[in-house]
Design a protein around this motif. Structure first.
Motif, PDB file in Angstrom:
ATOM      1  N   SER A 482       0.828  -1.208   0.000  1.00 41.22           N
ATOM      2  CA  SER A 482       0.000   0.000   0.000  1.00 41.22           C
ATOM      3  C   SER A 482       0.862   1.258   0.000  1.00 41.22           C
ATOM      4  O   SER A 482       0.626   2.184  -0.793  1.00 41.22           O
ATOM      5  CB  SER A 482      -0.943  -0.004   1.203  1.00 41.22           C
ATOM      6  OG  SER A 482      -0.212  -0.011   2.418  1.00 41.22           O
ATOM      7  N   GLN A 483       1.880   1.321   0.858  1.00 42.49           N
ATOM      8  CA  GLN A 483       2.705   2.523   0.918  1.00 42.49           C
ATOM      9  C   GLN A 483       3.531   2.705  -0.358  1.00 42.49           C
ATOM     10  O   GLN A 483       3.697   3.825  -0.844  1.00 42.49           O
ATOM     11  CB  GLN A 483       3.629   2.457   2.138  1.00 42.49           C
ATOM     12  CG  GLN A 483       2.900   2.453   3.461  1.00 42.49           C
ATOM     13  CD  GLN A 483       2.029   3.671   3.641  1.00 42.49           C
ATOM     14  OE1 GLN A 483       2.454   4.801   3.431  1.00 42.49           O
ATOM     15  NE2 GLN A 483       0.784   3.446   4.023  1.00 42.49           N
ATOM     16  N   VAL A 486       1.067   3.763  -3.108  1.00 39.49           N
ATOM     17  CA  VAL A 486       0.572   5.119  -2.862  1.00 39.49           C
ATOM     18  C   VAL A 486       1.579   6.138  -3.393  1.00 39.49           C
ATOM     19  O   VAL A 486       1.215   7.148  -4.011  1.00 39.49           O
ATOM     20  CB  VAL A 486       0.299   5.334  -1.358  1.00 39.49           C
ATOM     21  CG1 VAL A 486       0.264   6.827  -1.007  1.00 39.49           C
ATOM     22  CG2 VAL A 486      -1.023   4.695  -0.961  1.00 39.49           C
ATOM     23  N   THR A 754      -6.816   0.265   0.754  1.00 37.81           N
ATOM     24  CA  THR A 754      -6.043   1.498   0.934  1.00 37.81           C
ATOM     25  C   THR A 754      -5.823   2.213  -0.394  1.00 37.81           C
ATOM     26  O   THR A 754      -6.032   3.437  -0.508  1.00 37.81           O
ATOM     27  CB  THR A 754      -4.688   1.176   1.582  1.00 37.81           C
ATOM     28  OG1 THR A 754      -4.902   0.483   2.803  1.00 37.81           O
ATOM     29  CG2 THR A 754      -3.907   2.443   1.852  1.00 37.81           C
ATOM     30  N   LEU A 755      -5.410   1.472  -1.413  1.00 38.88           N
ATOM     31  CA  LEU A 755      -5.122   2.090  -2.711  1.00 38.88           C
ATOM     32  C   LEU A 755      -6.380   2.627  -3.371  1.00 38.88           C
ATOM     33  O   LEU A 755      -6.373   3.721  -3.953  1.00 38.88           O
ATOM     34  CB  LEU A 755      -4.430   1.074  -3.624  1.00 38.88           C
ATOM     35  CG  LEU A 755      -2.992   0.725  -3.256  1.00 38.88           C
ATOM     36  CD1 LEU A 755      -2.490  -0.431  -4.118  1.00 38.88           C
ATOM     37  CD2 LEU A 755      -2.090   1.935  -3.419  1.00 38.88           C
ATOM     38  N   PHE A 758      -7.286   5.805  -1.577  1.00 35.26           N
ATOM     39  CA  PHE A 758      -6.389   6.893  -1.949  1.00 35.26           C
ATOM     40  C   PHE A 758      -6.688   7.378  -3.372  1.00 35.26           C
ATOM     41  O   PHE A 758      -6.753   8.586  -3.633  1.00 35.26           O
ATOM     42  CB  PHE A 758      -4.939   6.435  -1.846  1.00 35.26           C
ATOM     43  CG  PHE A 758      -3.933   7.493  -2.200  1.00 35.26           C
ATOM     44  CD1 PHE A 758      -3.652   8.521  -1.325  1.00 35.26           C
ATOM     45  CD2 PHE A 758      -3.253   7.457  -3.414  1.00 35.26           C
ATOM     46  CE1 PHE A 758      -2.724   9.507  -1.639  1.00 35.26           C
ATOM     47  CE2 PHE A 758      -2.329   8.426  -3.734  1.00 35.26           C
ATOM     48  CZ  PHE A 758      -2.062   9.456  -2.848  1.00 35.26           C
TER      49      PHE A 758
END
Length: 807
Positions: A482-483, A486, A754-755, A758
């Protein structure tokens, strides 16, 4: 604690201490490092404007650094001169200068020679408007004429009135010295200076200087270097915030992994601890045994990790400096605090986790102690179930909030999304494990009936143990993927939005400080009216969601048709005068059109402009658009723009030839340059992702290895009842696939949520950038390392030639 499990716990704690201590090194550097006071070394004090914006609300102070140089009025020098002990006050002024061959020099006022070891070797000091003094090693002679581009003007001839030599001239890139009034005029704000440098005696009182300059900063000692290098002070504040946020995430990750490891360690010793309870040991005595044994492992491992963190922190600092993330003046500070802090955090985490893990066994009644060791618990404690559901609701609520509000509210909500879902997965792990068995069990039993049945049966009986293994796998995949994506999505959004919004045929840029203001007039005359747009970048500070945020901004003038930021409400035609602003949808909404907002310009000047438009392409054009002259009046370099947009096929070569160091590029090439800049700005986040993901992967391997090593009785029992070595190994391989598959599914689901959040709330779903090859590499790394962590100790346990015994 058994030797194999103790080694696994020690490895996890060592890595945890090294990771947290490394970011502690960066944090200590940010707190204690100062810019070097080279030119201000002889000063007793430096008077300057504050380089930060501060607000106080509900007794909470919020601060953000200023990127542009905040200037100080020269008139204040008259009051400072009356302070006892002051011998001289120098108005320090600097500005970029471009020579005829495109080289960039620093221009300064002649009065600043009093601060350095510069000496006049020939000729005299510059006095007239078009006189300069240059370095004696430049090859020029007194009376020569040089063409210089300064103050945003076209290149003009300057007469060399003097030659200088000294440490400053050589060390500052061959400075060009103007007359004091000329330097102040060329800086764009003739009544202001970068700083007022105070020369005096030991009797000069800093308190008296503050009384003579109310509202200004009086820097002494190491603080002088921060005034001389304002970029260091700005980077320090940002680095503190980065280390604090990353340190918090790292601590939570450490807590999850270490807690799982120690929980398995205690479960492996359930029979031994139950016997202690049966023979009369009190719950407190059992907990003390576990805590003491944990301390024997935790203290040396954490101490070694803390010592290693000094080297790791040095490498991180060097890498960030080489990538341009840290300014050259922000040096490395090594001290004992990161080691002590890492040691304390790792040991406290280990002791707390061991105490929590020991509660279940220590609380068993003596009469039931031995019988409790034969089976594992099959039901979740009520507190764990309720807490897990609460974290799940919080995570899903964060996603809903991000979708509903978007912008900076969405960005703030994203912070707790991943961690909330991971904590929910950790607490509800047994449910997840059983769900994975139900889904994947039949699939495994079809091609592998016997080992598949063994794998599903053993997994079903040990769902709680499997939950401790699934959690770090899900954590590694969800956090890392995810990070990482992102960051790539944000970079991709910058590229696509800039490419879609730039409608110019040519983009004029400079290799030096920027495009001179005079070049805008020349290009406009050549290309025709309505063809040229001048853009000046800056950073403003604005309260968003009740928190100060540093936001990229641009000042524009000229033909607005050359760019399209995707206006969704209002019109950019109203972006004129001094009290108007346009906001991106990341920080504003359509209902804001017609209202006023408070923001601080680049040098800290507070303004309250009216919102005339809200646009979508904030990643490509910044979150704030302002009239050009408003921005230019409050930046460090008022004489240069960042780029010019030109529409049409006019021949611009005469214009480019007239201004050295400038060149033309296409809109596509300029978008690529913006993408590269955005990628460089994402380096700190990628470093954090890499460090935490690496630790998590080590935790996954350690947890799997410890879990396998603790099953020697179970594997021995399978061999005694007739299972062959090959069947047991096949069972372990299938069980590993079940565990890794379940963890990968949960981690991928969290990363996908999460993605999508975002992308839908911040950048737009079309900007999502997920590399299939990177996904395959991440999954392959987790599966290969996880399989190796299980099979290596399993083969060692089953390699013994003597008959297996249940011990």
């Amino acid at each position: 604690m058994r030797r194999g499990i103790a080694a696994g716990v020690a490895a996890a704690l060592l890595c945890a201490a090294a990771l947290t201590g490394a970011f502690g090194v960066l944090l200590e550097s940010a707190l204690r490092a100062h810019g070097s006071a080279d030119r201000y070394e002889r000063a007793v004090a430096v008077v300057a404007a504050s380089q930060r914006v501060e607000t106080v609300r509900d007794d909470q102070t919020d601060a953000r650094p200023l990127v542009e140089r905040a200037r100080v009025p020269v008139s204040v020098a008259d009051r400072i001169r009356t302070v006892p002990g002051v011998t001289e006050v120098v108005a320090d002024v600097s500005l970029p200068v471009v020579t005829a061959n495109g080289a960039v020099r620093t221009g300064r006022g002649w009065d600043a020679t009093a601060l350095t070891e510069v000496e006049l070797r020939a000729g005299r000091a510059p006095r007239a408007e078009h006189e300069v003094a240059v370095d004696s090693g430049s090859g020029r002679a007194v009376g020569d004429t040089v063409r210089l581009q300064a103050g945003g003007r076209a290149p003009e001839p300057y007469r060399v009135s003097g030659l200088v030599a000294g440490r400053s001239a050589a060390g500052q890139g061959h400075d060009v010295w103007f007359g004091q009034r000329t330097a102040q005029a060329l800086s764009g704000r003739p009544e202001h200076a970068d700083a007022l440098v105070v020369l005096g005696t030991k009797e000069t009182s800093a308190q008296s200087l503050r009384a003579a300059a109310p509202g200004l900063v009086v820097a002494t000692g190491a603080g002088r270097g921060d005034v001389e290098n304002p970029e260091v002070a700005a980077a320090r504040l940002d680095l503190i915030g980065l280390c604090a946020s990353i340190g918090g995430v790292a601590l939570l990750v450490v807590l999850l992994i270490v807690t799982g490891l120690l929980d398995m360690s205690v479960r492996d010793r359930t029979r031994e601890l139950a016997v202690l309870r049966a023979i009369g040991a009190t719950p407190r005595q059992v907990r003390r045994v576990i805590v003491r044994e944990t301390l024997k492992v935790a203290v040396p491992a954490s101490l070694l990790g803390g010592l290693l963190s000094l080297g790791l922190g040095t490498l991180l600092h060097r890498f960030m400096a080489e990538q341009g993330v840290l300014p050259p003046g922000l040096g490395l500070v090594l001290g004992p605090l990161p080691v002590v802090g890492a040691l304390a955090l790792a040991v406290l985490t280990a002791v707390g986790s061991a105490w929590l893990a020991a509660r279940r066994v220590s609380g068993i009644r003596p009469a039931k102690a031995v019988s409790e060791t034969s089976t594992e618990p099959t039901r979740l404690p009520r507190w764990r179930m309720v807490t897990g559901l609460v974290f799940l609701v919080v995570g899903l609520s964060s996603a809903a909030t991000a979708f509903a509000f978007g912008g900076q509210v969405a960005t703030a909500a994203m912070g707790g999304l991943v961690l909330s879902l991971i904590w929910a997965a950790a607490l509800l792990g047994p449910w997840i494990a059983r769900a994975g068995i139900v889904v994947l069990g039949p699939v495994m039993r079809l091609p592998f009936p016997v080992p598949g049945r063994l794998a599903t049966d053993t997994a079903t009986a040990a769902a709680v143990r499997l939950a401790s293994v699934i959690t770090p796998i899900a954590l590694a995949l969800s956090f890392g993927a995810s990070q990482l994506f992102v960051q790539t999505t944000a970079v991709n959004a910058t590229r696509t939005q800039a490419a879609a919004g730039l409608h110019a045929d040519h983009v004029l840029v400079s290799n030096g400080p920027g495009v001179p203001r005079a070049m805008y007039r020349a290009a406009k005359k050549t290309a025709g009216p309505g063809s040229v747009t001048a853009v000046k970048r800056t950073t403003v500070v604005m309260p968003v969601a009740d928190q100060l945020q540093s936001l990229p901004a641009q000042g524009m003038k000229g033909a607005l048709s050359n760019l399209d930021p995707g206006v969704k409400a209002g019109s950019l035609k109203g972006l004129r005068g001094k009290n108007t602003v346009a906001l991106s949808s990341n920080v504003g909404s359509t209902s804001d059109v017609g209202s006023t907002v408070s923001l601080w310009l680049g040098d800290g000047t507070l303004v309250r402009p009216e919102v005339v438009a809200v646009y979508d392409r904030g990643q490509g054009f910044g979150d704030v658009l302002l009239p050009h002259d408003v921005v230019a009046a409050h930046v460090t370099d008022a004489g240069h723009d960042d780029y010019l947009l030109v529409k049409g096929e006019a021949d611009l070569r005469p214009v480019l030839d007239r201004f050295p160091g400038t060149h033309a590029t296409s809109a596509g090439q300029y978008s690529a340059a913006l993408t590269e800049k955005a990628r460089q700005e994402s380096v700190p986040g990628l470093i954090a992702v890499a460090a935490i993901s690496l630790f998590t992967l080590i935790g996954v391997m350690t947890t799997l290895a410890v879990a396998t090593a603790s099953r020697r009785r179970e594997l021995a029992l399978l061999r005694l009842i007739g299972a062959t070595r090959g069947q047991v190994l096949a069972m372990l391989r299938l069980e590993t696939c079940l565990v890794l598959g379940t963890g990968a599914a949960v981690g991928s689901l969290v990363a996908a949520v999460t993605l999508l959040t975002f992308g839908g709330a911040v950048t737009g779903l079309s900007a999502l950038s997920v590399s299939p090859s990177v996904c395959a590499a991440v999954l392959g790394t987790v599966f290969l390392s996880g399989t190796a962590a299980v099979m290596v100790p399993a083969r060692r346990l089953l390699r013994r030639r003597r008959s297996p015994r249940i011990t």
